[in-house]
Write a protein that holds these residues in place. Structure first.
Motif, mmCIF file in Angstrom:
data_model
loop_
_atom_site.group_PDB
_atom_site.id
_atom_site.type_symbol
_atom_site.label_atom_id
_atom_site.label_comp_id
_atom_site.label_asym_id
_atom_site.label_seq_id
_atom_site.Cartn_x
_atom_site.Cartn_y
_atom_site.Cartn_z
ATOM 1 N N HIS A 1 -20.757 -15.217 30.049
ATOM 2 C CA HIS A 1 -19.380 -15.168 30.562
ATOM 3 C C HIS A 1 -19.458 -15.249 32.073
ATOM 4 O O HIS A 1 -20.061 -14.383 32.713
ATOM 5 C CB HIS A 1 -18.726 -13.859 30.115
ATOM 6 C CG HIS A 1 -17.411 -13.572 30.756
ATOM 7 N ND1 HIS A 1 -16.326 -14.403 30.640
ATOM 8 C CD2 HIS A 1 -17.008 -12.529 31.501
ATOM 9 C CE1 HIS A 1 -15.306 -13.880 31.295
ATOM 10 N NE2 HIS A 1 -15.701 -12.737 31.836
ATOM 11 N N THR B 1 -12.020 -10.051 27.166
ATOM 12 C CA THR B 1 -10.937 -9.633 26.278
ATOM 13 C C THR B 1 -10.394 -10.808 25.473
ATOM 14 O O THR B 1 -9.926 -10.620 24.351
ATOM 15 C CB THR B 1 -9.795 -8.976 27.077
ATOM 16 O OG1 THR B 1 -9.353 -9.883 28.082
ATOM 17 C CG2 THR B 1 -10.258 -7.671 27.718
ATOM 18 N N GLY C 1 -20.076 -9.254 32.092
ATOM 19 C CA GLY C 1 -18.868 -8.452 32.033
ATOM 20 C C GLY C 1 -18.034 -8.626 30.782
ATOM 21 O O GLY C 1 -18.318 -9.437 29.902
ATOM 22 N N ALA C 2 -16.991 -7.825 30.729
ATOM 23 C CA ALA C 2 -16.108 -7.755 29.567
ATOM 24 C C ALA C 2 -15.341 -9.051 29.352
ATOM 25 O O ALA C 2 -14.928 -9.705 30.298
ATOM 26 C CB ALA C 2 -15.120 -6.612 29.744
ATOM 27 N N VAL D 1 -15.367 -2.463 20.005
ATOM 28 C CA VAL D 1 -16.111 -2.998 21.144
ATOM 29 C C VAL D 1 -17.456 -3.504 20.644
ATOM 30 O O VAL D 1 -18.146 -2.817 19.890
ATOM 31 C CB VAL D 1 -16.325 -1.916 22.227
ATOM 32 C CG1 VAL D 1 -17.189 -2.443 23.361
ATOM 33 C CG2 VAL D 1 -14.980 -1.406 22.736
ATOM 34 N N PHE E 1 -21.154 -5.146 21.912
ATOM 35 C CA PHE E 1 -22.129 -5.507 22.937
ATOM 36 C C PHE E 1 -22.976 -6.618 22.324
ATOM 37 O O PHE E 1 -23.848 -6.361 21.496
ATOM 38 C CB PHE E 1 -22.954 -4.284 23.338
ATOM 39 C CG PHE E 1 -22.104 -3.203 23.935
ATOM 40 C CD1 PHE E 1 -21.830 -3.207 25.297
ATOM 41 C CD2 PHE E 1 -21.547 -2.208 23.142
ATOM 42 C CE1 PHE E 1 -21.021 -2.225 25.853
ATOM 43 C CE2 PHE E 1 -20.747 -1.223 23.692
ATOM 44 C CZ PHE E 1 -20.474 -1.232 25.048
ATOM 45 N N VAL F 1 -12.705 -6.191 22.530
ATOM 46 C CA VAL F 1 -13.426 -6.721 23.685
ATOM 47 C C VAL F 1 -14.889 -6.938 23.292
ATOM 48 O O VAL F 1 -15.412 -6.223 22.433
ATOM 49 C CB VAL F 1 -13.314 -5.751 24.901
ATOM 50 C CG1 VAL F 1 -13.947 -4.412 24.604
ATOM 51 C CG2 VAL F 1 -13.883 -6.364 26.162
ATOM 52 N N ILE F 2 -15.505 -7.939 23.910
ATOM 53 C CA ILE F 2 -16.947 -8.126 23.757
ATOM 54 C C ILE F 2 -17.580 -8.050 25.140
ATOM 55 O O ILE F 2 -16.943 -8.335 26.150
ATOM 56 C CB ILE F 2 -17.325 -9.449 23.050
ATOM 57 C CG1 ILE F 2 -16.916 -10.660 23.886
ATOM 58 C CG2 ILE F 2 -16.754 -9.493 21.635
ATOM 59 C CD1 ILE F 2 -17.454 -11.996 23.345
ATOM 60 N N TYR F 3 -18.833 -7.652 25.135
ATOM 61 C CA TYR F 3 -19.612 -7.569 26.366
ATOM 62 C C TYR F 3 -20.888 -8.389 26.196
ATOM 63 O O TYR F 3 -21.886 -7.885 25.693
ATOM 64 C CB TYR F 3 -19.990 -6.121 26.682
ATOM 65 C CG TYR F 3 -18.856 -5.279 27.188
ATOM 66 C CD1 TYR F 3 -18.631 -5.149 28.552
ATOM 67 C CD2 TYR F 3 -18.019 -4.610 26.305
ATOM 68 C CE1 TYR F 3 -17.582 -4.374 29.028
ATOM 69 C CE2 TYR F 3 -16.975 -3.822 26.776
ATOM 70 C CZ TYR F 3 -16.769 -3.716 28.131
ATOM 71 O OH TYR F 3 -15.740 -2.943 28.598
ATOM 72 N N TRP G 1 -11.863 -12.924 23.753
ATOM 73 C CA TRP G 1 -13.161 -13.247 23.181
ATOM 74 C C TRP G 1 -13.117 -14.377 22.155
ATOM 75 O O TRP G 1 -14.079 -15.121 22.025
ATOM 76 C CB TRP G 1 -13.814 -11.989 22.608
ATOM 77 C CG TRP G 1 -13.022 -11.305 21.539
ATOM 78 C CD1 TRP G 1 -12.059 -10.356 21.702
ATOM 79 C CD2 TRP G 1 -13.130 -11.525 20.145
ATOM 80 N NE1 TRP G 1 -11.549 -9.979 20.498
ATOM 81 C CE2 TRP G 1 -12.201 -10.669 19.517
ATOM 82 C CE3 TRP G 1 -13.921 -12.352 19.352
ATOM 83 C CZ2 TRP G 1 -12.038 -10.631 18.140
ATOM 84 C CZ3 TRP G 1 -13.775 -12.318 17.985
ATOM 85 C CH2 TRP G 1 -12.833 -11.464 17.387
#
Length: 156
Positions: free
Chosen positions: A28, A73, A70-71, A18, A20, A63-65, A75
């Protein structure tokens, strides 16, 4: 991870698979089905940001934030769209600078261009306005204009 481009002091944080990413992965906009960029002055740098995005592409995230919103998937597709947009937006502004347009005219054209992108994604005017309140488009124009001005003054 050091992630310059949006700003020289910017960092992303990875916890396992993950990430951030802050603003380095752009914005996004799930409601708008769009990717966008926050390019405020004074530190926007196209080459550094593209290098940061390329570094992200070589990672193995699940996943990136991004800071906004928000997330993500999917990405890799998000980052590909961001790469394209970085190039398009900087050339869009550069073209208008070279044509001698004043800052307010460039902002007007940029907002219109962004509305066109949103309309292509069937985004309502209300949703576009809410987004524009959060990421004022004039700030990206100012950041990109400053980037080109600094680049044009740099010694060859």
């Amino acid at each position: 991870m050091e992630t310059p481009g949006h700003a020289s002091h910017h960092h992303a944080y990875r916890l396992g698979e993950v990430a951030f990413t802050g603003d380095a992965a752009g914005i996004h906009l799930p409601e708008l089905s769009m990717v966008d960029l926050p390019a405020p002055p004074p530190e926007f740098n196209l080459e550094l940001w593209l290098a940061t995005v390329a570094r992200f592409q070589h990672e193995s995230f699940s996943v990136i934030y991004p800071t906004h919103f928000g997330a993500v998937t999917q990405w890799r597709q998000h980052l590909e769209a961001l790469t394209d947009l970085l190039k398009e937006a900087t050339e869009f502004v550069r073209d208008r600078i070279e044509r001698g347009l004043e800052r307010d005219d460039i902002v007007r054209d940029y907002v219109s261009w962004q509305r066109g992108r949103a309309n292509a994604s069937q985004v309502s005017e209300e949703a576009f306005h809410r987004y524009e309140v959060v990421n004022p488009l004039y700030m990206s124009v100012d950041g990109i204009m400053r980037y080109w001005q600094k680049k044009d003054r740099a010694p060859s």
